[in-house]
Design an enzyme around this catalytic site. Structure first.
Site, PDB file in Angstrom:
ATOM      1  N   LYS A   1      18.240  23.322 -32.863  1.00  0.00           N
ATOM      2  CA  LYS A   1      19.573  23.542 -33.461  1.00  0.00           C
ATOM      3  C   LYS A   1      19.494  23.340 -34.966  1.00  0.00           C
ATOM      4  O   LYS A   1      18.952  22.339 -35.436  1.00  0.00           O
ATOM      5  CB  LYS A   1      20.585  22.581 -32.834  1.00  0.00           C
TER       6      LYS A   1
ATOM      7  N   HIS B   1      21.842  17.488 -28.990  1.00  0.00           N
ATOM      8  CA  HIS B   1      21.471  18.897 -28.797  1.00  0.00           C
ATOM      9  C   HIS B   1      19.954  19.055 -28.800  1.00  0.00           C
ATOM     10  O   HIS B   1      19.235  18.181 -29.278  1.00  0.00           O
ATOM     11  CB  HIS B   1      22.059  19.765 -29.917  1.00  0.00           C
TER      12      HIS B   1
END
Ligand SMILES: NC(=O)c1ccc[n+]([C@@H]2O[C@H](COP(=O)([O-])OP(=O)(O)OC[C@H]3O[C@@H](n4cnc5c(N)ncnc54)[C@H](O)[C@@H]3O)[C@@H](O)[C@H]2O)c1
Length: 221
Positions: A139, A135
């Protein structure tokens, strides 16, 4: 009025100034049967409590440490909640009194839902598996909600490895190994619009759930 003549669903977005929240606002504005009736976000100076009287459904893409309180506030106000925020435990909502239903999906992308189902199926036949989830580096939670959910659905202990780098959106590989072979199942969200058909479906369906909280987009497909 929507195309079908029914009153449009009044939608509020919690986290409206965020990456996902802004994309959800655009998707709701583009849907014939919905109206964007509130945007809550500390960055906009608007609290969730300030929009609850104006909406039928709240879509929450905020932070792991606010999702539970936000969902509770919705339920108590009789407002349905569609929650995409990851890194919190929806079972803490069990027994919460009020009129609102809660629907939670760790991933609203159809391809990710299929990846989870294929991985669960494959794990019945192959000896071992590991998950690599990748990701963007903003995040907050690790492992991702999608990876945790995938591991829950699979047989055996499935270790999860988390990669956080700029340039990524949301990606996951499930690698299964057995004698002389491996099987890799990979999903990539290259753009946040990948989540929008699932979010709009959940907005339309959350008011008629017979179970709440309900977790997983597969239950609505
Ligand atoms: N389920 C899915 O398909 C899916 C997909 C992508 C991201 N996510 C999750 O969605 C969440 C948001 O991701 P993002 O990248 O948009 O984050 P982001 O940081 O860009 O946005 C979060 C926003 O929430 C706001 N916020 C914080 N507290 C709030 C509160 N109490 N009420 C209202 N707003 C509040 C912040 O000011 C910020 O603007 C994360 O948990 C992420 O993992 C889920």
């Amino acid at each position: 009025m929507s195309a079908g003549g029914a009153a449009p669903i009044r939608v509020g977005v919690a986290g409206a100034a965020g990456r996902m929240g802004q994309t959800v606002c655009e998707a709701v504005e583009g849907a014939d049967d919905m109206v964007l009736a509130g945007r809550a976000d500390p960055a906009l100076g608007v609290e969730l409590d300030g929009i609850l009287a104006d909406v039928d459904v709240v879509v929450d893409f905020t932070r792991p440490d606010t999702a539970l309180d936000n969902a509770r506030a919705c339920v108590r106000a009789g407002v349905h909640a569609v929650v995409g925020t990851t890194g919190w435990d929806p079972s803490e909502l069990a027994g919460e009194a009020g009129g609102g239903n809660v629907f939670v999906a760790p991933n609203f992308a159809i391809g990710a839902v299929l990846m989870m189902q294929f991985a669960a199926q494959a794990s019945k036949y192959m000896t071992k598996a590991e998950i690599i989830e990748l990701h963007h580096d903003q995040k907050l939670d690790a492992p991702s909600g999608t990876a945790a959910r995938t591991a829950d659905l699979m047989e055996g202990d499935v270790p999860i490895h988390s990669v956080r780098l700029p340039g990524l959106v949301a990606h996951q590989e499930v690698i299964l190994g057995d004698v002389g072979q491996t099987l890799t199942i990979r999903h990539d969200s290259t753009d946040r619009t990948s989540f929008m058909p699932g979010v709009l479906l959940a907005i339309r369906r959350v008011g008629s759930l017979t179970e709440s909280p309900l977790v997983g987009l597969e239950h609505l497909l």
